[in-house]
Design a protein around this motif. Structure first.
Motif, PDB file in Angstrom:
ATOM      1  N   ILE A  59      59.109  58.512  32.973  1.00  0.00           N
ATOM      2  CA  ILE A  59      60.330  59.251  32.622  1.00  0.00           C
ATOM      3  C   ILE A  59      60.504  60.442  33.550  1.00  0.00           C
ATOM      4  N   GLN A  60      59.413  61.173  33.797  1.00  0.00           N
ATOM      5  CA  GLN A  60      59.482  62.350  34.663  1.00  0.00           C
ATOM      6  C   GLN A  60      59.910  61.968  36.079  1.00  0.00           C
ATOM      7  N   ALA A  61      59.332  60.871  36.587  1.00  0.00           N
ATOM      8  CA  ALA A  61      59.689  60.415  37.941  1.00  0.00           C
ATOM      9  C   ALA A  61      61.150  59.980  38.007  1.00  0.00           C
ATOM     10  N   ASP A  62      61.618  59.282  36.951  1.00  0.00           N
ATOM     11  CA  ASP A  62      63.012  58.820  36.927  1.00  0.00           C
ATOM     12  C   ASP A  62      63.986  59.986  36.803  1.00  0.00           C
ATOM     13  N   LEU A  63      63.592  61.025  36.069  1.00  0.00           N
ATOM     14  CA  LEU A  63      64.430  62.222  35.980  1.00  0.00           C
ATOM     15  C   LEU A  63      64.576  62.885  37.344  1.00  0.00           C
ATOM     16  N   GLU A  64      63.481  62.988  38.061  1.00  0.00           N
ATOM     17  CA  GLU A  64      63.505  63.631  39.378  1.00  0.00           C
ATOM     18  C   GLU A  64      64.352  62.834  40.367  1.00  0.00           C
ATOM     19  N   LYS A  65      64.330  61.503  40.242  1.00  0.00           N
ATOM     20  CA  LYS A  65      65.118  60.650  41.147  1.00  0.00           C
ATOM     21  C   LYS A  65      66.559  60.489  40.677  1.00  0.00           C
ATOM     22  N   GLY A  66      66.820  60.810  39.405  1.00  0.00           N
ATOM     23  CA  GLY A  66      68.169  60.650  38.875  1.00  0.00           C
ATOM     24  C   GLY A  66      68.484  59.241  38.428  1.00  0.00           C
ATOM     25  N   THR A  67      67.451  58.385  38.285  1.00  0.00           N
ATOM     26  CA  THR A  67      67.698  57.021  37.818  1.00  0.00           C
ATOM     27  C   THR A  67      67.897  56.967  36.301  1.00  0.00           C
ATOM     28  N   ILE A  68      67.452  58.003  35.579  1.00  0.00           N
ATOM     29  CA  ILE A  68      67.888  58.219  34.200  1.00  0.00           C
ATOM     30  C   ILE A  68      68.507  59.605  34.142  1.00  0.00           C
ATOM     31  N   ASP A  69      69.370  59.817  33.169  1.00  0.00           N
ATOM     32  CA  ASP A  69      70.168  61.049  33.147  1.00  0.00           C
ATOM     33  C   ASP A  69      69.601  62.138  32.253  1.00  0.00           C
ATOM     34  N   ALA A  70      68.775  61.760  31.276  1.00  0.00           N
ATOM     35  CA  ALA A  70      68.188  62.756  30.382  1.00  0.00           C
ATOM     36  C   ALA A  70      67.125  62.088  29.526  1.00  0.00           C
ATOM     37  N   VAL A  71      66.310  62.901  28.853  1.00  0.00           N
ATOM     38  CA  VAL A  71      65.319  62.398  27.903  1.00  0.00           C
ATOM     39  C   VAL A  71      65.459  63.210  26.619  1.00  0.00           C
ATOM     40  N   ILE A  72      65.388  62.522  25.477  1.00  0.00           N
ATOM     41  CA  ILE A  72      65.527  63.184  24.183  1.00  0.00           C
ATOM     42  C   ILE A  72      64.249  62.993  23.367  1.00  0.00           C
ATOM     43  N   ASP A  73      63.816  64.034  22.697  1.00  0.00           N
ATOM     44  CA  ASP A  73      62.622  64.004  21.848  1.00  0.00           C
ATOM     45  C   ASP A  73      63.010  64.587  20.489  1.00  0.00           C
ATOM     46  N   VAL A  74      63.052  63.731  19.462  1.00  0.00           N
ATOM     47  CA  VAL A  74      63.455  64.160  18.122  1.00  0.00           C
ATOM     48  C   VAL A  74      62.215  64.277  17.236  1.00  0.00           C
ATOM     49  N   LYS A  75      62.017  65.431  16.637  1.00  0.00           N
ATOM     50  CA  LYS A  75      60.874  65.684  15.759  1.00  0.00           C
ATOM     51  C   LYS A  75      61.361  66.161  14.395  1.00  0.00           C
ATOM     52  N   SER A  76      60.588  65.788  13.365  1.00  0.00           N
ATOM     53  CA  SER A  76      60.874  66.333  12.034  1.00  0.00           C
ATOM     54  C   SER A  76      60.493  67.804  12.011  1.00  0.00           C
TER      55      SER A  76
END
Length: 363
Positions: free
Chosen positions: A88-105
Motif C-alpha cells: 500500500i505504501q509503495a502504491d501510494l508513493e507511485k500514485g497507483t492507488i489514491d488513498a488508504v482508509i483505516d477504520v477503528k472502533s
C-alpha cells in the motif's frame, strides 16, 4: 464629389479575405481542430465511464461498519482489501492507488468509529474527489438518528457530481487550440504578408495600418471561436462534457476563448517581428507554446508537479485560461467568479503587446 474612404468596410473586407485564407490552410485546420480533437477523442473514449478512485483498506481495519458499507455502494470508489502495508505504501508513493482508509472502533464510544484516511500527492485530482465523497458520506451517516454518532465531521458538505476525464482534458485542449491559432497563425500570416510585399502594397492605398491588423485579428478570432464551439459541442454530445448552465456556459467559455486568443495573438506578433526567415518561426513559436502546453495543466493538474516547478506553471497565461474554462464549465462559475484569471490574462496581454509594438516590423 468623392465619398470619404470607408475604413470600416476595408477592415471587414480584409477580415473576410483573411478568414477564407485561413479556412483553406491545412496547417490552421490541423492545429486548431485536428490535434485537439484527436486528444479529446482518445481521452473521451478512455474516460467515458467516469472517474474511478482506488481506495485501499488498511490491513486490520474494521470492515463491519457503516462507513465501509456505504463506500461499497459508491460506484466511483473501488475498494481494495487485499494489499499488505508495504505494498500500500509503495502504491501510494507511485500514485497507483489514491488513498488508504483505516477504520477503528472508538473505545470511548463517541463517535462510534474513527476513520483515518491517508491521501497521496501523486493523485491530487482524485484525492480531492475522494475527500468530497467522504465528507458527503459522513455527513449523511451522522445526520441519521443514530446513537452514538458514526464520526465527527468538521468540514462543509459539497454536492458532488461525476467528474469525467473529459471535464479536465477538453478545456486544456481548447486552450492548446487557441494558443496554436494565436501564435503560429499570426506569426506566419504577418511574416508572409511582409515578405511578399503585400503590406507594402496596402500602404499605397488609403487603408490604415490599424485596419490591416484589425481585419486579420477579426478573421483569426472568428476562426478560433468556430473551432472552440466545435470542440465544446463534440465533447458535450459525444463524451458528456459537463456544461452546468448549458448555453450560458458555452457563451461564457467563448468569451474566455476570445480573451485568450487576443492575448496569444500578441505572442504571434512578437514572433513575426523577431523571425528573420520563415524557417525560424516554428522554433521561436515552440519556445513560447511548448512550455505552456506542457506546464499549464493541459493534461495533468499543476498541483502534481514538483514544488519548484509550480510557480513557473502559475506564471503562464495558458494556466489561467485553462483554470477559468474548467471553473466555468464544471463548477458553474460566472465570468465575475473567474475575474482573477481574466485579470492576469489581461495583464499578460498588455505586457506582450507592449513588446510587440517594439519588435514588430511592417517592412
Amino acid at each position: 464629389m468623392n465619398k470619404p474612404y470607408n475604413h470600416t468596410k476595408a477592415t471587414l473586407a480584409l477580415a473576410k479575405a483573411s478568414f477564407r485564407s485561413i479556412m483553406r490552410s491545412p496547417s490552421a485546420v490541423v492545429f486548431t481542430l485536428a490535434f485537439p480533437l484527436i486528444f479529446i477523442l482518445v481521452f473521451g473514449f478512455l474516460g467515458g465511464g467516469g472517474v474511478k478512485v482506488d481506495l485501499a483498506v488498511a490491513p486490520g481495519s474494521n470492515l463491519q461498519n457503516p462507513i465501509i458499507y456505504a463506500l461499497e455502494k459508491v460506484s466511483v470508489v473501488r475498494l481494495i482489501k487485499d494489499k499488505a502495508p508495504k505494498e500500500i505504501q509503495a502504491d501510494l508513493e507511485k500514485g497507483t492507488i489514491d488513498a488508504v482508509i483505516d477504520v477503528k472502533s472508538n473505545p470511548s464510544g463517541t463517535p462510534a468509529f474513527i476513520a483515518d484516511v491517508k491521501y497521496t500527492s501523486a493523485s491530487i485530482d482524485k484525492s480531492n474527489i475522494l475527500k468530497s465523497i467522504l465528507n458527503n458520506l459522513l455527513y449523511t451517516l451522522n445526520s441519521r438518528d443514530m446513537k452514538p454518532t458514526i464520526a465527527e465531521l468538521n468540514e462543509s458538505t459539497v454536492k458532488g457530481r461525476i467528474y469525467r476525464t473529459i471535464d479536465f482534458i477538453l478545456p486544456g485542449q481548447l486552450g492548446f487550440s487557441l494558443l496554436s491559432t494565436g501564435v503560429f497563425g499570426t506569426a506566419f500570416v504577418f511574416f508572409s504578408l511582409r515578405q511578399t510585399l503585400v503590406i507594402k502594397r496596402f500602404f499605397a492605398t488609403p487603408v490604415k495600418r490599424s485596419s490591416i491588423v484589425l481585419g486579420e485579428g477579426l478573421a483569426r478570432i472568428g476562426f478560433a471561436l468556430l473551432g472552440a464551439l466545435f470542440i465544446i459541442l463534440i465533447g458535450h454530445f459525444f463524451f458528456h462534457f459537463t456544461l452546468i448552465h448549458g448555453v450560458i456556459t458555452v457563451i461564457n467559455m467563448l468569451l474566455l476563448a476570445t480573451i485568450g486568443v487576443i492575448v496569444f495573438m500578441g505572442f504571434g506578433f512578437v514572433v513575426s517581428g523577431l523571425a528573420k526567415s520563415e524557417s525560424t518561426i516554428p522554433p521561436i513559436s515552440n519556445i513560447i507554446t511548448l512550455p505552456q502546453f506542457l506546464l499549464s495543466g493541459t493534461f495533468f493538474s499543476i498541483d502534481a508537479f514538483p514544488n519548484w516547478l509550480q510557480p513557473i506553471s502559475r506564471a503562464l497565461p495558458l494556466t489561467y485560461l485553462n483554470d477559468a474554462m474548467r471553473k466555468v464549465a464544471f463548477e458553474g462559475a460566472g465570468l465575475w467568479d473567474v475575474k482573477q484569471q481574466i485579470l492576469i490574462m489581461i495583464i499578460w496581454g498588455f505586457g506582450i503587446y507592449a513588446v510587440a509594438v517594439k519588435v514588430f516590423k511592417w517592412e
